[in-house]
Design a protein around this motif. Structure first.
Motif, PDB file in Angstrom:
ATOM      1  N   GLN A  75       0.818  -1.221   0.000  1.00 44.22           N
ATOM      2  CA  GLN A  75       0.000   0.000   0.000  1.00 44.22           C
ATOM      3  C   GLN A  75       0.854   1.275   0.000  1.00 44.22           C
ATOM      4  OE1 GLN A  75      -3.175  -0.146   2.821  1.00 44.22           O
ATOM      5  NE2 GLN A  75      -3.901   1.917   2.377  1.00 44.22           N
ATOM      6  N   GLY A  76       1.925   1.265   0.813  1.00 39.54           N
ATOM      7  CA  GLY A  76       2.785   2.458   0.895  1.00 39.54           C
ATOM      8  C   GLY A  76       3.404   2.774  -0.454  1.00 39.54           C
ATOM      9  N   LEU A  77       3.865   1.735  -1.157  1.00 37.23           N
ATOM     10  CA  LEU A  77       4.516   1.959  -2.455  1.00 37.23           C
ATOM     11  C   LEU A  77       3.508   2.376  -3.516  1.00 37.23           C
ATOM     12  CD1 LEU A  77       7.058  -1.013  -2.464  1.00 37.23           C
ATOM     13  CD2 LEU A  77       7.575   1.423  -2.237  1.00 37.23           C
ATOM     14  N   TYR A  78       2.325   1.751  -3.476  1.00 39.26           N
ATOM     15  CA  TYR A  78       1.287   2.180  -4.433  1.00 39.26           C
ATOM     16  C   TYR A  78       0.931   3.649  -4.194  1.00 39.26           C
ATOM     17  CZ  TYR A  78       0.074  -2.202  -6.733  1.00 39.26           C
ATOM     18  OH  TYR A  78       0.095  -3.324  -7.528  1.00 39.26           O
ATOM     19  N   THR A  79       0.770   4.005  -2.926  1.00 39.16           N
ATOM     20  CA  THR A  79       0.390   5.385  -2.598  1.00 39.16           C
ATOM     21  C   THR A  79       1.440   6.359  -3.125  1.00 39.16           C
ATOM     22  OG1 THR A  79      -0.756   4.551  -0.661  1.00 39.16           O
ATOM     23  CG2 THR A  79      -0.283   6.893  -0.680  1.00 39.16           C
ATOM     24  N   GLU A  80       2.708   5.972  -2.957  1.00 38.18           N
ATOM     25  CA  GLU A  80       3.798   6.824  -3.459  1.00 38.18           C
ATOM     26  C   GLU A  80       3.692   6.975  -4.988  1.00 38.18           C
ATOM     27  OE1 GLU A  80       7.813   5.513  -2.261  1.00 38.18           O
ATOM     28  OE2 GLU A  80       8.469   6.186  -4.248  1.00 38.18           O
ATOM     29  N   GLY A  81       3.488   5.846  -5.664  1.00 42.77           N
ATOM     30  CA  GLY A  81       3.406   5.874  -7.130  1.00 42.77           C
ATOM     31  C   GLY A  81       2.200   6.670  -7.610  1.00 42.77           C
ATOM     32  N   TRP A  82       1.062   6.424  -6.974  1.00 42.92           N
ATOM     33  CA  TRP A  82      -0.159   7.137  -7.393  1.00 42.92           C
ATOM     34  C   TRP A  82       0.001   8.648  -7.174  1.00 42.92           C
ATOM     35  CZ3 TRP A  82      -4.205   3.515  -4.542  1.00 42.92           C
ATOM     36  CH2 TRP A  82      -4.262   2.282  -5.226  1.00 42.92           C
ATOM     37  N   THR A  83       0.659   9.011  -6.056  1.00 46.35           N
ATOM     38  CA  THR A  83       0.868  10.438  -5.761  1.00 46.35           C
ATOM     39  C   THR A  83       1.739  11.063  -6.845  1.00 46.35           C
ATOM     40  OG1 THR A  83       0.706   9.907  -3.418  1.00 46.35           O
ATOM     41  CG2 THR A  83       1.699  12.034  -3.967  1.00 46.35           C
ATOM     42  N   LYS A  84       2.815  10.352  -7.200  1.00 46.42           N
ATOM     43  CA  LYS A  84       3.744  10.916  -8.200  1.00 46.42           C
ATOM     44  C   LYS A  84       3.144  10.946  -9.598  1.00 46.42           C
ATOM     45  CE  LYS A  84       8.205  10.192  -6.095  1.00 46.42           C
ATOM     46  NZ  LYS A  84       9.006   9.143  -5.527  1.00 46.42           N
ATOM     47  N   LEU A  85       2.381   9.899  -9.935  1.00 48.18           N
ATOM     48  CA  LEU A  85       1.964   9.746 -11.337  1.00 48.18           C
ATOM     49  C   LEU A  85       0.545  10.230 -11.616  1.00 48.18           C
ATOM     50  CD1 LEU A  85       3.360   6.124 -11.809  1.00 48.18           C
ATOM     51  CD2 LEU A  85       4.411   8.227 -12.624  1.00 48.18           C
ATOM     52  N   TYR A  86      -0.349  10.107 -10.609  1.00 48.58           N
ATOM     53  CA  TYR A  86      -1.764  10.339 -10.906  1.00 48.58           C
ATOM     54  C   TYR A  86      -2.434  11.342  -9.960  1.00 48.58           C
ATOM     55  CZ  TYR A  86      -0.585   5.961 -13.233  1.00 48.58           C
ATOM     56  OH  TYR A  86       0.046   5.006 -13.997  1.00 48.58           O
ATOM     57  N   GLY A  87      -1.623  12.126  -9.229  1.00 55.69           N
ATOM     58  CA  GLY A  87      -2.183  13.192  -8.378  1.00 55.69           C
ATOM     59  C   GLY A  87      -2.934  12.690  -7.161  1.00 55.69           C
ATOM     60  N   TYR A  88      -2.622  11.480  -6.731  1.00 62.84           N
ATOM     61  CA  TYR A  88      -3.345  10.886  -5.594  1.00 62.84           C
ATOM     62  C   TYR A  88      -3.230  11.784  -4.365  1.00 62.84           C
ATOM     63  CZ  TYR A  88      -5.053   7.200  -2.475  1.00 62.84           C
ATOM     64  OH  TYR A  88      -5.784   6.458  -1.580  1.00 62.84           O
ATOM     65  N   GLY A  89      -4.330  11.929  -3.658  1.00 63.47           N
ATOM     66  CA  GLY A  89      -4.324  12.768  -2.456  1.00 63.47           C
ATOM     67  C   GLY A  89      -4.785  14.191  -2.750  1.00 63.47           C
ATOM     68  N   THR A  90      -4.918  14.551  -4.034  1.00 63.38           N
ATOM     69  CA  THR A  90      -5.425  15.882  -4.396  1.00 63.38           C
ATOM     70  C   THR A  90      -6.874  15.752  -4.893  1.00 63.38           C
ATOM     71  OG1 THR A  90      -4.834  15.774  -6.744  1.00 63.38           O
ATOM     72  CG2 THR A  90      -3.099  16.482  -5.211  1.00 63.38           C
ATOM     73  N   ASP A  91      -7.540  16.890  -5.054  1.00 65.01           N
ATOM     74  CA  ASP A  91      -8.924  16.865  -5.561  1.00 65.01           C
ATOM     75  C   ASP A  91      -8.979  16.362  -7.000  1.00 65.01           C
ATOM     76  OD1 ASP A  91      -9.777  17.785  -3.174  1.00 65.01           O
ATOM     77  OD2 ASP A  91     -10.036  19.875  -3.808  1.00 65.01           O
ATOM     78  N   ASP A  92      -7.854  16.506  -7.706  1.00 67.24           N
ATOM     79  CA  ASP A  92      -7.814  16.103  -9.126  1.00 67.24           C
ATOM     80  C   ASP A  92      -7.287  14.690  -9.320  1.00 67.24           C
ATOM     81  OD1 ASP A  92      -8.831  18.349 -10.168  1.00 67.24           O
ATOM     82  OD2 ASP A  92      -6.888  19.358 -10.418  1.00 67.24           O
ATOM     83  N   SER A  93      -7.145  13.946  -8.250  1.00 67.34           N
ATOM     84  CA  SER A  93      -6.546  12.608  -8.384  1.00 67.34           C
ATOM     85  C   SER A  93      -7.320  11.755  -9.387  1.00 67.34           C
ATOM     86  CB  SER A  93      -6.533  11.909  -7.018  1.00 67.34           C
ATOM     87  OG  SER A  93      -6.005  10.604  -7.193  1.00 67.34           O
ATOM     88  N   MET A  94      -6.560  11.078 -10.233  1.00 70.82           N
ATOM     89  CA  MET A  94      -7.221  10.177 -11.187  1.00 70.82           C
ATOM     90  C   MET A  94      -7.679   8.902 -10.482  1.00 70.82           C
ATOM     91  SD  MET A  94      -5.723   8.891 -14.794  1.00 70.82           S
ATOM     92  CE  MET A  94      -6.373  10.165 -15.847  1.00 70.82           C
ATOM     93  N   ILE A  95      -6.966   8.523  -9.412  1.00 70.13           N
ATOM     94  CA  ILE A  95      -7.305   7.287  -8.685  1.00 70.13           C
ATOM     95  C   ILE A  95      -7.902   7.632  -7.319  1.00 70.13           C
ATOM     96  CG2 ILE A  95      -6.333   5.225  -7.571  1.00 70.13           C
ATOM     97  CD1 ILE A  95      -4.349   4.989  -9.818  1.00 70.13           C
ATOM     98  N   GLN A  96      -8.969   6.921  -7.002  1.00 68.97           N
ATOM     99  CA  GLN A  96      -9.591   7.083  -5.685  1.00 68.97           C
ATOM    100  C   GLN A  96      -9.688   5.691  -5.062  1.00 68.97           C
ATOM    101  OE1 GLN A  96     -13.772   7.867  -5.940  1.00 68.97           O
ATOM    102  NE2 GLN A  96     -13.897   8.789  -3.888  1.00 68.97           N
ATOM    103  N   TRP A  97      -9.246   5.546  -3.822  1.00 67.38           N
ATOM    104  CA  TRP A  97      -9.385   4.253  -3.121  1.00 67.38           C
ATOM    105  C   TRP A  97     -10.357   4.449  -1.967  1.00 67.38           C
ATOM    106  CZ3 TRP A  97      -7.076   2.719   1.880  1.00 67.38           C
ATOM    107  CH2 TRP A  97      -7.351   1.372   2.198  1.00 67.38           C
ATOM    108  N   VAL A  98     -11.423   3.646  -1.946  1.00 68.39           N
ATOM    109  CA  VAL A  98     -12.423   3.756  -0.879  1.00 68.39           C
ATOM    110  C   VAL A  98     -12.323   2.493  -0.032  1.00 68.39           C
ATOM    111  CG1 VAL A  98     -14.850   4.172  -0.334  1.00 68.39           C
ATOM    112  CG2 VAL A  98     -13.921   4.989  -2.527  1.00 68.39           C
ATOM    113  N   SER A  99     -11.818   2.628   1.167  1.00 70.73           N
ATOM    114  CA  SER A  99     -11.637   1.460   2.052  1.00 70.73           C
ATOM    115  C   SER A  99     -13.001   0.984   2.557  1.00 70.73           C
ATOM    116  CB  SER A  99     -10.756   1.845   3.236  1.00 70.73           C
ATOM    117  OG  SER A  99     -11.455   2.766   4.053  1.00 70.73           O
ATOM    118  N   ALA A 100     -12.996  -0.200   3.166  1.00 70.11           N
ATOM    119  CA  ALA A 100     -14.244  -0.721   3.739  1.00 70.11           C
ATOM    120  C   ALA A 100     -14.792   0.245   4.783  1.00 70.11           C
ATOM    121  CB  ALA A 100     -13.996  -2.094   4.352  1.00 70.11           C
TER     122      ALA A 100
END
Ligand SMILES: Cc1cc2nc3c(=O)[nH]c(=O)nc-3n(C[C@H](O)[C@H](O)[C@H](O)COP(=O)(O)OP(=O)(O)OC[C@H]3O[C@@H](n4cnc5c(N)ncnc54)[C@H](O)[C@@H]3O)c2cc1C
Length: 431
Positions: A228-253
């Motif tokens: 999860q940590g590595l995916y989060t890092e990659g998504w942040t760098k590549l797809y704006g994860y964590g911002t309002d414009d993030s291309m990827i959204q993960w919704v936990s249980a």
């Protein structure tokens, strides 16, 4: 794998002959041992090939429903357009060259007393040892409104690579700019724990270039996931994860990601907290051992318990269950794990044929994920058996995940490692 090499095997066989007819009459009289392997995937192919390599006197029959093997590993790259489906299809001719008899049929029953295997085609195969590596089956009733027919026609799981992988790719390509893709990720345990997250990454990789306003959501039945940590890092760098414009959204249980029902007519997923509508839906259903494991009475709960020294079924002697269908905790359900378990089981079977005790096993697993262009990550471990608990445990210090915030060179290298691992494992299992 264990340290039973062909050389040590031949030495053992020499010892056997020296013992004369007292210990090993069938060997001295030249009787052939028969092994039937059910399932021509990673575990089954590896086992069939290594049985013949270790002891060419063993007669090996592999029974597989399909005419060719289509690899699930690397199939997420079909979704991004990085590869085509045909690059994942492999013939069983390599195994035939090792002297494996490959039969295209579906096994419908195994009789552990009479020691024979029955097929849908009406044939029966006797065995001295039987290897079962049928992969996973799906719990179709877990999400109301979803089922096998919908999966085949309109809302693919694509968790076996094949026509559904192509259907999902076609749907993503046909999706309008600004469209929404939803992946429903299953609860543990399931095959390829990092797979749904690599899938989201690969779809985002395609959308980044071709539909930059698209969104990819993962609705998860879990609150944490592999690497999860590595995916989060990659998504942040590549797809704006964590911002309002993030291309990827993960919704936990915990955030309402668990899905109860599908309304296929409106492409809506009904969750415990809210509903989600999408242009493209990919539901990866909860999983259990493949159907033949249930028919052959090899299952407790959802999976097949085994003696982890040999992978012999805890329920029926002489039957060995490998790969995704087995309970091999703490190994993940992965191709590399199935490949490693197959070698351990083969060594144990051959040792047993010569009245030798099985050796202490070790296992290995590495799992690469391609998060984006030139951005690969991995997890690796070497395992041994803790005899006291009958658990397969990672050997401390033997592995881990790739480093956080690694240099671009390391990330790029991991992509080429992923592709060379793919070639190596296919080669090792069937060529
Ligand atoms: C998208 C995706 C990505 C993945 N990526 C990776 C990765 O990067 N690395 C990795 O290590 N793993 C990966 N995996 C996991 C890997 O594919 C599986 O863990 C692996 O294939 C398990 O091997 P197996 O032998 O248990 O089953 P399988 O390889 O699934 O083979 C089972 C075979 O048995 C046959 N069969 C079933 N029942 C019968 C029957 N009754 N009679 C005859 N034949 C039968 C099936 O047709 C099938 O060919 C991925 C999986 C997916 C879905």
């Amino acid at each position: 794998m264990t340290d039973l090499t062909r050389r040590t095997f031949i030495e053992a066989a020499g010892g056997v002959t020296a013992l004369g007819t007292l210990g090993f009459p069938s060997l001295v009289l030249g009787a052939t041992r028969r092994v039937v392997v059910i399932g021509g995937g990673v575990g089954g192919c590896t086992a069939a090939k290594y049985l013949r390599k270790l002891d060419p006197a063993i007669s090996v029959t592999l029974i597989e429903s399909k005419p060719t093997y289509t690899s699930c590993f690397m199939s997420n790259e079909v979704l991004s357009g990085e590869r085509t489906l045909d690059t994942l299809v492999f013939s069983y001719d390599g195994l035939r060259r090792y002297g494996v008899e490959v039969v295209q049929d579906t096994v419908v029953g195994v009789d552990p007393v009479a020691k024979n295997v029955q097929t849908a085609g009406g044939n029966s195969f006797g065995y001295d040892a039987c290897i079962v590596s049928p992969g996973v089956g799906f719990k179709w009733d877990a999400i109301a409104g979803y089922g096998e027919q919908i999966a085949n026609e309109s809302i693919p799981h694509a968790w076996y690579a094949g026509p559904q992988t192509q259907l999902l790719r076609d749907q993503i390509e046909a999706m309008p700019e600004g469209g929404h893709v939803i992946i429903v990720a299953p609860p543990n345990p399931f095959k390829c724990p990092p797979g749904p997250y690599e899938r989201a990454s690969q779809i985002a990789m395609y959308c980044k270039h071709h539909k930059p306003r698209a969104k990819v959501s993962i609705l998860d039945a879990k609150d944490a996931f592999s690497k999860q940590g590595l995916y989060t890092e990659g998504w942040t760098k590549l797809y704006g994860y964590g911002t309002d414009d993030s291309m990827i959204q993960w919704v936990s249980a915990a955030e309402g990601g668990a899905v109860e029902e599908l309304d296929a007519s409106t492409r809506t997923l009904i969750g415990l907290v809210e509903d989600f509508q999408a242009d493209v839906i990919n539901i990866i259903p909860p999983q259990k051992a493949g159907a033949i494991a249930f028919a052959a009475d090899l299952v407790e709960g959802d999976w097949c318990p085994v003696d982890k020294r040999t992978f012999e079924s805890s329920r029926h002697k002489g039957i060995y269950v490998l790969g995704d269908a087995s309970s091999a905790s703490r190994m993940p359900k992965s191709a590399y794990a199935a490949n490693s378990q197959a070698k351990v089981a083969v060594a144990a079977i051959v040792a047993g044929f010569h009245d030798r005790a099985p050796d202490d096993p070790t296992f290995v697993n590495t799992c690469y994920s391609v998060v984006g262009e030139d951005f690969g990550i991995s997890v690796a471990a070497v395992y041994s058996l803790d005899a006291a608990t009958n658990m397969i445990e990672p050997i401390p210090g033997s592995g881990g995940v790739s480093p956080a915030n690694a240099s671009p060179e390391i990330r790029k290298r991991e992509v080429s490692y992923a592709h060379s691992w793919f070639k190596n494992v296919i080669n090792d299992m069937m060529e």
